[in-house]
Design an enzyme around this catalytic site. Sequence first.
Site, PDB file in Angstrom:
ATOM      1  N   PRO A   2      32.977  41.307  40.617  1.00  0.00           N
ATOM      2  CA  PRO A   2      31.808  40.969  41.401  1.00  0.00           C
ATOM      3  C   PRO A   2      31.351  42.100  42.306  1.00  0.00           C
ATOM      4  O   PRO A   2      32.143  42.737  42.989  1.00  0.00           O
ATOM      5  CB  PRO A   2      32.277  39.794  42.250  1.00  0.00           C
ATOM      6  CG  PRO A   2      33.751  39.768  42.170  1.00  0.00           C
ATOM      7  CD  PRO A   2      34.195  40.904  41.329  1.00  0.00           C
ATOM      8  N   GLU A   3      30.073  42.312  42.298  1.00  0.00           N
ATOM      9  CA  GLU A   3      29.421  43.204  43.252  1.00  0.00           C
ATOM     10  C   GLU A   3      28.693  42.301  44.259  1.00  0.00           C
ATOM     11  O   GLU A   3      28.889  41.087  44.245  1.00  0.00           O
ATOM     12  CB  GLU A   3      28.468  44.147  42.508  1.00  0.00           C
ATOM     13  CG  GLU A   3      29.197  44.898  41.385  1.00  0.00           C
ATOM     14  CD  GLU A   3      28.317  45.816  40.562  1.00  0.00           C
ATOM     15  OE1 GLU A   3      27.292  46.286  41.077  1.00  0.00           O
ATOM     16  OE2 GLU A   3      28.654  46.053  39.393  1.00  0.00           O
ATOM     17  N   HIS A  93      46.266  32.019  35.247  1.00  0.00           N
ATOM     18  CA  HIS A  93      46.225  33.166  36.163  1.00  0.00           C
ATOM     19  C   HIS A  93      45.899  32.775  37.599  1.00  0.00           C
ATOM     20  O   HIS A  93      45.459  33.600  38.381  1.00  0.00           O
ATOM     21  CB  HIS A  93      45.234  34.190  35.640  1.00  0.00           C
ATOM     22  CG  HIS A  93      45.596  34.722  34.292  1.00  0.00           C
ATOM     23  ND1 HIS A  93      46.687  35.540  34.090  1.00  0.00           N
ATOM     24  CD2 HIS A  93      45.054  34.514  33.070  1.00  0.00           C
ATOM     25  CE1 HIS A  93      46.777  35.834  32.796  1.00  0.00           C
ATOM     26  NE2 HIS A  93      45.805  35.221  32.164  1.00  0.00           N
ATOM     27  N   ARG A 111      43.774  40.164  36.252  1.00  0.00           N
ATOM     28  CA  ARG A 111      44.345  41.515  36.362  1.00  0.00           C
ATOM     29  C   ARG A 111      45.160  41.724  37.647  1.00  0.00           C
ATOM     30  O   ARG A 111      45.671  42.814  37.861  1.00  0.00           O
ATOM     31  CB  ARG A 111      43.231  42.543  36.230  1.00  0.00           C
ATOM     32  CG  ARG A 111      42.649  42.540  34.835  1.00  0.00           C
ATOM     33  CD  ARG A 111      41.496  43.518  34.692  1.00  0.00           C
ATOM     34  NE  ARG A 111      41.948  44.896  34.692  1.00  0.00           N
ATOM     35  CZ  ARG A 111      41.130  45.938  34.506  1.00  0.00           C
ATOM     36  NH1 ARG A 111      39.833  45.723  34.310  1.00  0.00           N
ATOM     37  NH2 ARG A 111      41.585  47.151  34.522  1.00  0.00           N
TER      38      ARG A 111
END
Length: 273
Positions: A2-3, A93, A111
Amino acid sequence: MPELPEVETIRRTLVEHVKNSKIEEIKLIWPGAVCGWEDQSFEALVTDRRIQTIDRRGKYLLIRLDEDLTLIAHMRMTGRLNYYPENQEPEKHTHVVFRLEHGEIHFSDVRKFGRIQAIPTPLCISGSSLCKLGPEPLETEFTSEVLRERFGKKKLPLKAALLDQHVLAGLGNIYVDESLFRAGISPGRGTDTLTEAEISKLHHAIQDVLQAGIDAQGTSFRDYRDANGEKGFFEQELQVYGRGGKPCKVCEQSLERIRLAGRTTVYCSRCQK
DNA sequence: ACTAACCTGTAA
DNA sequence: TTACAGGTTAGT
């Protein structure tokens, strides 16, 4: 992932569910995702505090709790904050579960780059990663003159300068490439080569594309989802990101795909000078 | 100023 | 099997 537009969308979709709700229990499935303050554990700090509101600074979410505690959350590439109205079995996750009075927040990240840090609110300004961030691109104080000032005497490719969160907070690989396309400026140009008119054009393009991204609830090119698990729909408005080798939507020329500042960069060599 | 590192998944 | 992915930091 996300930006700025995606983080802002997560903020908006999350705060409506959790505002004024008390955190009754923390389940730390992978403790590496969080850090506490001094000798206090994350659980001890956070349990039984009420969520007052959620702010955003650049790509950071600031979850404001009672008694001047803030949770600074960063999603990095693949982090998610999901709200569920009912108790929910954690997915593969999911690293942290916040059980609230009503519902749950799940922090997940394939990640494992994303982090949530508990920190006394007054220290957010002076003693955290937030204190060195550049200006907020959508605030009125961010003017064309401020952008010129932020470039300063640096001689960096625009791509590198705009990705640098100390220059300007919130842009990432997608919105830098999109801003430069809309401004008609090549990503390899040095920050010291821009005319006043070009800086003004770039400033306008940055504000425009970020606002459009927010209006479209973000870009779900791959993994991004908001707090309700919904995709954004800005992908269909992307002009260059992810379109290397495809025809420019304006002039039809094949888009260039190069490596710049360590990141894949796409631009149109005819439309961007 | 560039690269490696942090991780896992997906696509070439 | 290898390359690459929306980010950031700590190393050269």
